[in-house]
Design a protein around this motif. Sequence first.
Motif, PDB file in Angstrom:
ATOM      1  N   ILE A 107       0.831  -1.209   0.000  1.00  0.00           N
ATOM      2  CA  ILE A 107       0.000   0.000   0.000  1.00  0.00           C
ATOM      3  C   ILE A 107       0.865   1.258   0.000  1.00  0.00           C
ATOM      4  CG2 ILE A 107      -1.643   1.339   1.377  1.00  0.00           C
ATOM      5  CD1 ILE A 107      -2.951  -1.267   2.207  1.00  0.00           C
ATOM      6  N   LEU A 108       1.954   1.255   0.771  1.00  0.00           N
ATOM      7  CA  LEU A 108       2.830   2.424   0.799  1.00  0.00           C
ATOM      8  C   LEU A 108       3.535   2.615  -0.542  1.00  0.00           C
ATOM      9  CD1 LEU A 108       4.417   2.165   4.369  1.00  0.00           C
ATOM     10  CD2 LEU A 108       2.510   3.595   3.605  1.00  0.00           C
ATOM     11  N   PHE A 109       3.960   1.527  -1.173  1.00  0.00           N
ATOM     12  CA  PHE A 109       4.601   1.631  -2.493  1.00  0.00           C
ATOM     13  C   PHE A 109       3.628   2.187  -3.526  1.00  0.00           C
ATOM     14  CE2 PHE A 109       5.105  -0.490  -6.652  1.00  0.00           C
ATOM     15  CZ  PHE A 109       6.269   0.152  -7.071  1.00  0.00           C
ATOM     16  N   LEU A 110       2.404   1.660  -3.532  1.00  0.00           N
ATOM     17  CA  LEU A 110       1.417   2.145  -4.497  1.00  0.00           C
ATOM     18  C   LEU A 110       1.020   3.591  -4.206  1.00  0.00           C
ATOM     19  CD1 LEU A 110      -0.864  -1.012  -4.903  1.00  0.00           C
ATOM     20  CD2 LEU A 110       0.959  -0.191  -6.413  1.00  0.00           C
ATOM     21  N   SER A 111       1.107   4.022  -2.957  1.00  0.00           N
ATOM     22  CA  SER A 111       0.844   5.420  -2.626  1.00  0.00           C
ATOM     23  C   SER A 111       1.877   6.331  -3.285  1.00  0.00           C
ATOM     24  CB  SER A 111       0.863   5.623  -1.106  1.00  0.00           C
ATOM     25  OG  SER A 111      -0.178   4.898  -0.486  1.00  0.00           O
ATOM     26  N   VAL A 112       3.137   5.892  -3.297  1.00  0.00           N
ATOM     27  CA  VAL A 112       4.184   6.655  -3.983  1.00  0.00           C
ATOM     28  C   VAL A 112       3.890   6.743  -5.479  1.00  0.00           C
ATOM     29  CG1 VAL A 112       6.635   6.729  -4.576  1.00  0.00           C
ATOM     30  CG2 VAL A 112       5.930   6.090  -2.267  1.00  0.00           C
ATOM     31  N   VAL A 113       3.475   5.619  -6.074  1.00  0.00           N
ATOM     32  CA  VAL A 113       3.146   5.607  -7.510  1.00  0.00           C
ATOM     33  C   VAL A 113       2.003   6.570  -7.806  1.00  0.00           C
ATOM     34  CG1 VAL A 113       2.331   4.190  -9.430  1.00  0.00           C
ATOM     35  CG2 VAL A 113       3.968   3.242  -7.788  1.00  0.00           C
ATOM     36  N   LEU A 114       0.971   6.551  -6.965  1.00  0.00           N
ATOM     37  CA  LEU A 114      -0.165   7.457  -7.164  1.00  0.00           C
ATOM     38  C   LEU A 114       0.270   8.923  -7.046  1.00  0.00           C
ATOM     39  CD1 LEU A 114      -2.955   5.608  -5.136  1.00  0.00           C
ATOM     40  CD2 LEU A 114      -2.861   5.899  -7.620  1.00  0.00           C
ATOM     41  N   GLY A 115       1.100   9.233  -6.059  1.00  0.00           N
ATOM     42  CA  GLY A 115       1.561  10.606  -5.887  1.00  0.00           C
ATOM     43  C   GLY A 115       2.378  11.090  -7.071  1.00  0.00           C
ATOM     44  N   ALA A 116       3.284  10.237  -7.559  1.00  0.00           N
ATOM     45  CA  ALA A 116       4.110  10.613  -8.708  1.00  0.00           C
ATOM     46  C   ALA A 116       3.258  10.795  -9.963  1.00  0.00           C
ATOM     47  CB  ALA A 116       5.174   9.537  -8.947  1.00  0.00           C
ATOM     48  N   THR A 117       2.262   9.942 -10.131  1.00  0.00           N
ATOM     49  CA  THR A 117       1.398  10.038 -11.305  1.00  0.00           C
ATOM     50  C   THR A 117       0.564  11.313 -11.286  1.00  0.00           C
ATOM     51  OG1 THR A 117       1.252   7.619 -11.379  1.00  0.00           O
ATOM     52  CG2 THR A 117      -0.393   8.851 -12.629  1.00  0.00           C
ATOM     53  N   ARG A 118       0.039  11.657 -10.139  1.00  0.00           N
ATOM     54  CA  ARG A 118      -0.793  12.852 -10.040  1.00  0.00           C
ATOM     55  C   ARG A 118       0.019  14.126 -10.214  1.00  0.00           C
ATOM     56  NH1 ARG A 118      -4.026  10.300  -5.021  1.00  0.00           N
ATOM     57  NH2 ARG A 118      -5.296   8.842  -6.233  1.00  0.00           N
ATOM     58  N   ALA A 119       1.336  14.054  -9.963  1.00  0.00           N
ATOM     59  CA  ALA A 119       2.183  15.213 -10.221  1.00  0.00           C
ATOM     60  C   ALA A 119       2.134  15.598 -11.698  1.00  0.00           C
ATOM     61  CB  ALA A 119       3.623  14.904  -9.810  1.00  0.00           C
ATOM     62  N   PHE A 120       2.007  14.614 -12.581  1.00  0.00           N
ATOM     63  CA  PHE A 120       1.915  14.883 -14.018  1.00  0.00           C
ATOM     64  C   PHE A 120       0.472  15.149 -14.446  1.00  0.00           C
ATOM     65  CE2 PHE A 120       5.917  12.788 -13.461  1.00  0.00           C
ATOM     66  CZ  PHE A 120       6.753  13.378 -14.389  1.00  0.00           C
ATOM     67  N   GLN A 121      -0.467  14.547 -13.746  1.00  0.00           N
ATOM     68  CA  GLN A 121      -1.873  14.728 -14.106  1.00  0.00           C
ATOM     69  C   GLN A 121      -2.346  16.156 -13.868  1.00  0.00           C
ATOM     70  OE1 GLN A 121      -4.691  12.095 -12.079  1.00  0.00           O
ATOM     71  NE2 GLN A 121      -6.169  13.764 -12.036  1.00  0.00           N
ATOM     72  N   MET A 122      -1.984  16.749 -12.731  1.00  0.00           N
ATOM     73  CA  MET A 122      -2.527  18.049 -12.349  1.00  0.00           C
ATOM     74  C   MET A 122      -2.171  19.172 -13.324  1.00  0.00           C
ATOM     75  SD  MET A 122      -4.470  17.542  -9.807  1.00  0.00           S
ATOM     76  CE  MET A 122      -4.731  19.221  -9.239  1.00  0.00           C
ATOM     77  N   PRO A 123      -0.892  19.374 -13.700  1.00  0.00           N
ATOM     78  CA  PRO A 123      -0.609  20.429 -14.678  1.00  0.00           C
ATOM     79  C   PRO A 123      -1.267  20.178 -16.032  1.00  0.00           C
ATOM     80  CG  PRO A 123       1.396  19.752 -13.552  1.00  0.00           C
ATOM     81  CD  PRO A 123       0.338  18.757 -13.187  1.00  0.00           C
TER      82      PRO A 123
END
Length: 401
Positions: A107-123
């Motif tokens: 769960i913690l690893f996938l949380s990192v993946v989600l955070g990194a992905t949303r960094a590109f999604q938001m802009p």
Amino acid sequence: MPSLKALLTQRNFVHFMGARFLVVTANQMLMVALAWHMYDLTDSAWDLGLVGLLQFVPALLLTLPAGHVADRVHRARLFALCVLIQASVSAWLVWATLGEFVNRDLILFLSVVLGATRAFQMPAQQALIATLLPPTMMQRGAALSSSALQAGTIGGPALGGVLYAHGALTVYAACVGMMLLSSLLTLAVQHVHRATQEAVTWESAMAGVTFVWRNKILLGATSLDLFAVLLGGATALLPIYARDILHTGPEGLGLLRAAPAAGALLMSFVMLRWPLRRHVGYSLLGSVAVFGAATVVFGFSQNFGLSLFALAATGAADNISVVTRMTLMQLQTPDDIRGRVAAVNSIFIGASNQLGEFESGAVAALWGPVVSVVSGGVGTILVAASWIKLFPTLARRDRMQ
């Protein structure tokens, strides 16, 4: 100004709004499921905090480079790719739940993946809105975009909670389906992409920061939102208010959490019908002052109904600020750096939310929750008043365009 009916004829924009609503709803559902699943596994509040922290940190570190990417590649395809990665995370959780190997580390690893992905999604998603609409429709477009966000924010946790009663697998599977549909809708969006020709350098990566710093209207608007949320946010203290001050249970806490989003959604509909036409700057500053005043009312309130009303008022006032700021940002920013400017805005939003929760908790630990909330509300009013002097160009802004 074009009507709402004219806005709804913009097929690409409507497709993207549908995609955004689906992905926001699915993200909210996923967050509910991950939090419950982690707590079921570990019974640790620390681990619950880590789930949020490990999404925030990579998003903060990657947002500026992600803004540069959003200016170099097709924004709709970048958004669709980000949503597909999130769908893959949900699918991984489906597989892990079926195989009974979901654990804390996964769960913690996938949380990192989600955070990194949303960094590109938001802009990408912020910059894409201006690409799909003419300037005359931008304010109503920002209001409709906010409506999609607030509707997903309200409905996602509720739907996630209902589905989790049938097991985490049900939530994860639903998220896969909603995110795949969101990605398909986004791939149907057609827009002309004009990639920036700038080389990737430190100066080009920081172009969004430089542009906002030099544009006093944008600097005033984004910093106003930063300080308002940093000082005036009471969300982190809602469990204390629900149990110890308002004497209500988990159901009451759920209503308190939903109230700001409900107020924001209602105001989105109002602004769709009656967008701001004159005195834009003072309306922005006034909405922040109202946000602070409503926060003060909530801080002193010991009546559940009044507290709900005050929180709904904070959401409504904040929505005026968000729609106005987003519209000004889109209209003031050249298309070739719009992704990088959106990245700066994303950092301001993320930092204010996270630091605001820390500030509220720290002050509450020292002097109690009422002092924390009321002082934050008063501070927000003072910030709004100060910005009239610090950013006179923003205050005197009459029209959006």
